[in-house]
Design a protein around this motif. Structure first.
Motif: not given
Length: 120
Positions: A67-69, A94-96, A115-116
Motif C-alpha cells: 500500500v502507498e498509504d 523500515g517497512t510498516v 521512503a529511501k
C-alpha cells in the motif's frame, strides 16, 4: 515464466471473496459458489471451492499487498471491521506492516515500504 495467479482454496467461496473484495476495494457481482476472480489481471487473485477441505486444515498461506498509504489502509480496515492481528507496526528493516486474518485463517499482510530517507 512469470507468476500468473494466486488461488486460495476454501469451502466457502462467497464468504472469502467478500473479504478480499472489501479489503482490496474491488467490485464484483459474481455469486458463483465454485470460483471467483478478485483481481482479474495477472497476477490474478482467485478463490476456488475445494470439496472436503478440512475446516481445521492449516492453509499455510500468507498474502502480502503493498500500500502507498498505511494510515488510509488502516482506516479502511477499521471501518469495515476486518480482523486485525497486528496493527501497523514499523519493522526493524523500515517497512510498516499490518497483519490481518481472512475468514479461513490465512494471514494477510499489508505493507508500506519505507521512503529511501526513512530506511535504516
Amino acid at each position: 515464466m512469470h507468476l500468473g495467479e494466486i488461488c486460495l482454496l476454501t469451502g466457502d467461496v462467497p464468504r472469502l471473496a467478500a473479504f478480499y473484495r472489501t479489503l482490496l476495494q474491488t467490485e464484483g457481482s459474481s455469486d458463483d459458489t465454485a470460483f471467483q476472480a478478485i483481481v482479474e489481471q495477472e497476477p490474478m487473485l482467485t478463490i476456488l471451492y475445494e470439496a472436503g477441505l478440512p475446516e481445521a486444515s492449516a492453509q499455510r498461506t500468507a498474502l502480502a499487498f503493498t500500500v502507498e498509504d498505511m494510515e488510509a489502509a488502516y482506516r479502511h480496515v477499521q471501518k469495515n471491521a476486518l480482523p486485525v492481528l497486528q496493527p501497523p507496526t514499523r519493522q526493524p528493516w523500515g517497512t510498516v506492516n499490518m497483519i490481518l486474518q481472512d475468514p479461513d485463517g490465512n494471514r494477510v499482510y499489508l505493507r508500506q515500504f519505507a521512503a529511501k530517507e526513512e530506511a535504516p
